[in-house]
Design a protein around this motif. Sequence first.
Motif, short mmCIF file in Angstrom:
data_model
loop_
_atom_site.label_atom_id
_atom_site.label_comp_id
_atom_site.label_asym_id
_atom_site.label_seq_id
_atom_site.Cartn_x
_atom_site.Cartn_y
_atom_site.Cartn_z
N ASP A 1 0.86 -1.10 0.19
CA ASP A 1 0.09 0.03 -0.09
C ASP A 1 0.89 1.41 0.03
O ASP A 1 0.51 2.25 -0.47
N LEU A 2 2.01 1.20 0.71
CA LEU A 2 2.74 2.26 0.72
C LEU A 2 4.28 2.12 1.05
O LEU A 2 4.48 1.05 1.63
N ILE A 3 5.01 2.71 0.45
CA ILE A 3 6.58 2.56 0.65
C ILE A 3 7.03 3.70 1.44
O ILE A 3 6.98 5.06 1.25
N ILE A 4 7.85 3.34 2.45
CA ILE A 4 8.44 4.41 3.22
C ILE A 4 10.09 4.11 3.11
O ILE A 4 10.70 3.21 3.35
N ARG B 1 5.82 12.00 -5.23
CA ARG B 1 4.69 13.00 -5.82
C ARG B 1 3.42 12.14 -6.16
O ARG B 1 2.33 12.74 -5.96
N LYS B 2 3.50 10.78 -6.39
CA LYS B 2 2.46 10.29 -6.87
C LYS B 2 1.49 9.71 -5.76
O LYS B 2 0.57 8.98 -5.58
N GLY B 3 2.10 9.93 -4.41
CA GLY B 3 1.37 9.72 -3.16
C GLY B 3 1.48 8.08 -2.71
O GLY B 3 0.81 7.69 -1.95
N VAL B 4 2.53 7.35 -3.30
CA VAL B 4 2.71 5.97 -2.71
C VAL B 4 3.99 5.57 -2.03
O VAL B 4 4.43 4.61 -1.77
N LEU B 5 4.72 7.04 -1.82
CA LEU B 5 5.87 6.77 -1.10
C LEU B 5 6.29 7.86 0.07
O LEU B 5 5.98 9.01 -0.38
#
Length: 282
Positions: free
Chosen positions: A29-32, A51-55
């Motif tokens: 769902d998300l990358i940190i 910028r795409k909201g996934v990281l």
Amino acid sequence: MRLILTLLCRNEADIVGSMLDFHLSRGVDLIIATDNGSSDGTDAVLETYERKGVLRLLRESSHTHDQAVWVTRMARMAAEEYGADWVINSDADEFWWPTGGNLKDELAAIPASVQALSVERRNFLPPGPNAADELPFHQKQTIRERRSLNSRGRPLPPKVCHRGLAAIAIGDGNHVVMLDGQAVPAAPSSGLDILHFPVRSYDQLERKIREGTEALIRNPRVSSRVGDTWRHLYSQHLLGGTLPAYYVGLRPPPTTLEEGLASGDLVDDRRLQKALAMRPPL
């Protein structure tokens, strides 16, 4: 279920975009991500995904490879700020392959009593000597070992993923996780496998060994046992001038390679090549 992947990287521009695309397509769902002062454009790739909201992008400019500290911070952030049910702590050259097709499905099926999973890594051989430089790594590297050893000849240690826990602590190398100073038992995983591409060119290998070892030498927190394989390659081969020969020796000559494929010690594995060919960049 919420699945978050953490990533610590430095100068991995040749592979990091593919790594992010793959895991996002398999249920993450998300990358940190923590960029450790990259100079090859890795940070620009990470910024695109941010910028795409996934990281979520963090930065550490100190070249000390303080992995346990930085990954622990990301793993705790995943639990506390983003409500992660499971956390995968990965390197840029690792592709966590779910046998059932989706990482979430595999992890959701794990019994509630299991807090961590141990996942084996399979090394892919470096490209052949005639591979075209302009091709991406996954088109040049399709042969992997059935059982991988590290540069000291020891079994390649597995990596550990874990449930989202605010008090979790990650050991150097992402091989063990701890709670209250005690290692969390990690059950062996039958549904996950890590496709590992640690050596993708000679220049990349030399840079990794030089930068990684010299960073560890600068880190007063870690003992000389941390990064043992990097330190060995650095002292025995890089400083000794034999790293080019070591690199060539990582890929068997054609006859030996064919024998390895016939015996099953080597495997022609094109799963990632096919997966990335079918997945357009995010």
